[in-house]
Design a protein around this motif. Sequence first.
Motif: not given
Length: 287
Positions: A212-225
């Motif tokens: 979660v970043h400031p200003g209401g921005v969420g992030e798909v930080y890292v996805v791995g399989v």
Amino acid sequence: MRARGTLGNAEVAGALEVAGAATEADGVGPLSEHALLALRGGRSGLAVTDGGTVVAYAHVDPASGEEPAGELVVHPEHRRRGHGRALLRALRGEAGGPLRVWAHGDLPAAAALASAEGMERARALFQLRRPAAEPLPEPRAAEGVTIRAFESGRDEGAWLEVNARAFADHPEQGAWTVDDVREREAEDWFDPAGFFLAERDGRLAGFHWTKVHPGGVGEVYVVGVDPSAQGLGLGRTLTLRGLHHLRDIGMDQIMLYVDESNAAAVRLYESLGFTRHAVDVMYATTT
């Protein structure tokens, strides 16, 4: 210019101020999360000072399966004075051979400097975004797969093993150590409730770490399989699980980074409503 194994408190504060001023002027942060963490920790860096004030800063990571990678920033009020060129040449001297340099935002000035120094565009990283409120499919896990939240102090080792296998061809991510994980666990944004682990037959099979970043921005930080779990649709399932989480906690926008060359991932994210927002470019020496 000063090169040190560690930076003093005043140099760290000055370099952070330079990065902040550049972000405000350019509309994009000049340093990656990794470089900022290293800077805050006072680890190795190059600082240019003018009258005792830091006016430019550069960071370089040693090789980890690839050539060293650097980043640099010049205060907006001290540009066009040769500081960027001096830092780039200093980075090349430190590398002692091939060097890669990230230019966040693909700004014209960065492209011009790279070209003037004989560097060529080698890689592009897309930043994609979507409004969080737009409709989303429900995540559906394959039979035998369960999803739970990460537990600090318990899951680091298993996560590192799967991360290394999932990103074996991407040393920047796949070479993470337990110290890298713990450093991020200590950050204010870290929330294990937004770090999802998929398990199959009692073993970790994949993950989606959100941020979660400031200003209401969420992030798909890292996805791995894990490669052994490919074909189960875990990438899409885990991505959706994280997107629902970010929407449910009130994010307005959701962002992610994906390599231009990863066509399959780009198609997946575009199918989920993501569009291109910005581009980071890596320039590399040719000799």
